[in-house]
Design a protein around this motif. Structure first.
Motif, PDB file in Angstrom:
ATOM      1  N   MET A   1      28.327   3.713  30.150  1.00 61.18           N
ATOM      2  CA  MET A   1      27.243   4.195  31.013  1.00 61.18           C
ATOM      3  C   MET A   1      27.406   3.639  32.430  1.00 61.18           C
ATOM      4  O   MET A   1      27.200   4.351  33.418  1.00 61.18           O
ATOM      5  CB  MET A   1      25.895   3.756  30.439  1.00 61.18           C
ATOM      6  N   GLY A   2      27.776   2.361  32.521  1.00 60.36           N
ATOM      7  CA  GLY A   2      28.027   1.778  33.831  1.00 60.36           C
ATOM      8  C   GLY A   2      29.203   2.433  34.529  1.00 60.36           C
ATOM      9  O   GLY A   2      29.212   2.602  35.753  1.00 60.36           O
TER      10      GLY A   2
ATOM     11  N   ALA B   1      27.832   5.567  36.060  1.00 56.37           N
ATOM     12  CA  ALA B   1      26.802   5.379  37.081  1.00 56.37           C
ATOM     13  C   ALA B   1      27.365   4.801  38.380  1.00 56.37           C
ATOM     14  O   ALA B   1      26.961   5.223  39.472  1.00 56.37           O
ATOM     15  CB  ALA B   1      25.703   4.472  36.536  1.00 56.37           C
ATOM     16  N   LYS B   2      28.277   3.837  38.286  1.00 59.02           N
ATOM     17  CA  LYS B   2      28.731   3.143  39.494  1.00 59.02           C
ATOM     18  C   LYS B   2      29.396   4.067  40.516  1.00 59.02           C
ATOM     19  O   LYS B   2      28.957   4.127  41.673  1.00 59.02           O
ATOM     20  CB  LYS B   2      29.672   2.005  39.103  1.00 59.02           C
TER      21      LYS B   2
ATOM     22  N   ILE C   1      20.220   0.934  28.048  1.00 59.05           N
ATOM     23  CA  ILE C   1      21.016   1.778  28.953  1.00 59.05           C
ATOM     24  C   ILE C   1      20.421   1.750  30.359  1.00 59.05           C
ATOM     25  O   ILE C   1      21.143   1.608  31.358  1.00 59.05           O
ATOM     26  CB  ILE C   1      21.086   3.218  28.412  1.00 59.05           C
TER      27      ILE C   1
ATOM     28  N   TRP D   1      21.072  -1.640  31.972  1.00 58.94           N
ATOM     29  CA  TRP D   1      22.497  -1.827  32.271  1.00 58.94           C
ATOM     30  C   TRP D   1      22.906  -0.990  33.474  1.00 58.94           C
ATOM     31  O   TRP D   1      23.622  -1.473  34.365  1.00 58.94           O
ATOM     32  CB  TRP D   1      23.338  -1.463  31.050  1.00 58.94           C
ATOM     33  N   VAL D   2      22.459   0.269  33.515  1.00 58.08           N
ATOM     34  CA  VAL D   2      22.763   1.130  34.662  1.00 58.08           C
ATOM     35  C   VAL D   2      22.144   0.543  35.928  1.00 58.08           C
ATOM     36  O   VAL D   2      22.772   0.516  37.001  1.00 58.08           O
ATOM     37  CB  VAL D   2      22.246   2.555  34.407  1.00 58.08           C
TER      38      VAL D   2
ATOM     39  N   SER E   1      24.230  -2.418  37.002  1.00 59.40           N
ATOM     40  CA  SER E   1      25.546  -2.000  37.475  1.00 59.40           C
ATOM     41  C   SER E   1      25.487  -1.461  38.895  1.00 59.40           C
ATOM     42  O   SER E   1      26.326  -1.814  39.746  1.00 59.40           O
ATOM     43  CB  SER E   1      26.126  -0.936  36.530  1.00 59.40           C
TER      44      SER E   1
END
Length: 623
Positions: free
Chosen positions: A55-56, A59-60, A292, A295-296, A299
């Protein structure tokens, strides 16, 4: 720039690094064990932590590209910081999934016991259950057992439950049939076939299901290999609402059971591999969604925060370590404080109370928002075609090697983050288990204050002396040595000096990764490149490393895993040195052939010139 001079425009970014890491430290290290306390199995927790880096990874670079496209770095930065606070704090309100079902056997003889076996090789089960029940003499379990004719006769004649003497032609519960077939191969055989010469037993057409409540005495527990034997204090039949009986038998009889116990230790030991996976529970999916989201949020905050920091530093990216070291101070200090507060609030309780950790997180990250509003985001050149600029950069061989280096670094980091404590707890003797959490707290303190902080501080000087390329090789060499040292540990407390290497394997590694990405990023793509590098490190490196190391730990001892990792990383370090030597040689030949000559001056190149100077064989000076 003088070493101890303070630029006023950098104070807010220093405060952000301190507050953000201090705010996430009370929660992030404890989330795996918090999930375990909620009732989620190690398999589910492993699934979550394999998915999170992916997920990171998405997203990053996506958020970085949006920030570069619309020049909204600060707005996105603060928005995702708010998302982290809300998602972390909401986890506190997820209720446990309820008691988990475990497998155990009743062994009834002159003294009756329950047998619970573990698959994780824990040799301290008896010590743990005795310590858990230090304030109580007994603990209770509810059992659903499958009894054959021998067991039923003992229950009838010795346990004072005469109603089982007439238990003829009862049909067992359907879901108990599979357990009966698995555990009772003698079902249906006559006494003669079993070699029994005792008086005939009551005839039953099938094994019977007994619903019992048992009173266990943990103080009378012994461990033999991977099984724990706990003495009965009493038994009660739940179907007939009978009183408590002392369970003794004239000879040894056994019955397999499914159980739900008050004891958390027993629940962890005897986990039923066939227990229903709680994917359907709203509690599980709520936890997954919040994990999630948090974490997103983290990140994106880390990726864009680094971009903002390098924008403020301008032509002095080597000063990044001076800013980032405040993050290590915050993490090391508040991870220890949070652990202490959780233990204090959880005294005389089996389950840990993480409430103070969540509140400390919320306060510190809210302060971070107030500070981050004061950050003055530097103006950047806008790229006309981000995809083209980034794609052109990725075609360079040095950048490809740099990306591979990030992946290897991520895989090595995953082993330390996810399995170092596991290895140390397996090494700890039963007497050392009482202080193992203290050891783990000291490890984090030394990693931050003895390792990361000084190496973040000297990272700029290190880059000037040996350059980014040699720093990359040094990081790989330090990883290899660190793993080999772990592999020869006998006493877990001896790992404390080894943690000083965390300065090279994380402090130097992270400073090298982020500053190198900042140097090579074409104008207008800074956030995109930082996000892409972070995604490769996290989404590929951490995720792949967790999966590989987890599989290896499942089949090998921890010492063997660390030894293999150490040897492989040292080989990769050698290959990295060789590859960079030939790339540097080809660059020199190409520059000479083109008549440009070789510039031996030490400098940080502008992004446009970065690729041609990334051999980085010379010292770097301030520019």
């Amino acid at each position: 720039m003088p070493l101890f001079s303070v630029r006023a425009d950098l104070l807010p970014i220093k405060a952000h690094f301190f507050l953000f890491n201090a705010g996430t430290a009370p929660v992030v290290p404890f989330l795996p064990v918090y999930a375990k306390q909620l009732g989620f199995s190690p398999l589910l927790v492993g699934f979550i932590y394999t998915a999170l880096p992916l997920m990171g990874m998405l997203a990053k670079p996506l958020m970085g590209a949006i920030a570069d496209k619309f020049q909204c770095h600060k707005s996105l930065f603060i928005s995702f910081l708010m998302l982290s606070i809300v998602s972390f704090f909401s986890m506190m309100y997820i209720p446990p999934t309820g008691s988990k079902e475990i497998l155990m056997d009743i062994h009834c003889n002159l003294d009756s016991i329950v047998k619970v076996c573990s698959t994780n090789g824990d040799m301290c089960m008896a010590d743990k259950i005795i310590a858990e029940q230090s304030t109580n003499s007994t603990t209770f379990c509810k059992l659903e057992c499958i009894g054959d004719t021998e067991f039923l006769q003992s229950v009838c004649t010795s346990w004072g439950m005469p109603y089982y003497c007439a238990a003829q032609h009862r049909e067992p519960l359907n879901h108990a049939l599979e357990v009966a077939k698995l555990h009772l191969p003698n079902i249906g055989k006559t006494a003669h076939e079993k070699g029994v010469t005792e008086p005939p037993l009551p005839k039953t057409s099938a094994p019977q299901t007994l619903n019992l409540s048992v009173k266990l005495i943990p103080y009378h527990s012994i461990q033999m290999r991977n099984c724990l034997y706990v003495r009965f204090g009493g038994v009660k039949d739940l179907n007939y609402d009978s009183g408590w009986h002392v369970p003794t038998c004239k000879k040894l009889v056994e019955a397999p059971c499914k159980a739900v116990c008050e004891s958390q230790v027993l629940t962890e030991i005897g986990e039923n591999p066939n227990d229903e996976v709680p994917f359907a529970f709203y509690k599980f999916w709520s936890f997954v969604f919040l994990m999630i989201a948090s974490w997103v949020g983290m990140s994106v905050v880390v990726s864009i925060g680094d971009t903002i920091c390098f924008g403020l530093l301008g032509d002095s990216p080597h000063l990044y370590g001076y800013q980032r070291l405040w993050g290590s101070v915050g993490w090391g200090l508040f991870s220890f404080i949070a652990g202490f507060l959780v233990d204090e609030f959880s005294s005389n309780h089996v389950r840990k109370d993480y409430t103070p950790a969540f509140y400390v997180m919320a306060v510190l990250l809210t302060l971070d928002i107030l500070v981050s509003v004061q950050i003055k985001d530097a103006q950047r050149i806008k790229s006309h075609n981000i995809v083209r600029d980034v794609g052109k950069l990725l075609m360079d061989a040095r950048i490809v090697i740099f990306m591979l280096w990030c992946i290897v670094g991520g895989m090595c980091t995953a082993v330390i983050w996810n399995f170092l404590f596991w290895h140390l707890e397996n090494l700890a003797k039963c007497g050392g288990q009482a202080r193992i959490k203290t050891l783990e707290g000291l490890i984090m303190l030394i990693q931050c204050f003895g390792g990361e902080l000084p190496f973040f501080f000297i990272s700029g000087w290190l880059f000037k002396k040996i350059g980014h390329i040699n720093s990359m090789s040094l990081v790989l060499f330090a990883f290899g040595i660190r793993f080999l040292l772990y592999s020869v540990l006998i006493e877990p407390w001896w790992c404390l000096p080894i943690e000083l290497l965390n300065g090279l394997t994380f402090g130097t590694f992270y400073a090298t990764m982020t500053s190198y990405a900042s140097i090579v990023a074409p104008p207008g793509t800074e956030a995109t490149i930082q996000g892409l590098v972070g995604a490769i490190f996290e989404g590929i490196g951490l995720s792949l490393g967790s999966l590989l190391a987890g599989s290896m730990f499942n089949y090998m001892e921890g010492a063997t895993v660390f030894r293999l990792y150490g040897l492989v990383v040292l080989v990769i370090c050698s290959l990295h040195i060789i590859a960079q030597f030939f790339l540097a040689r080809n660059t020199v030949l190409n520059l000479t052939a083109s008549g440009k000559g070789i510039d031996h001056s030490a400098r940080y190149a502008s992004p446009n010139d970065a690729i041609s100077m990334l051999a980085d064989q010379c010292e770097l000076t301030n520019s």
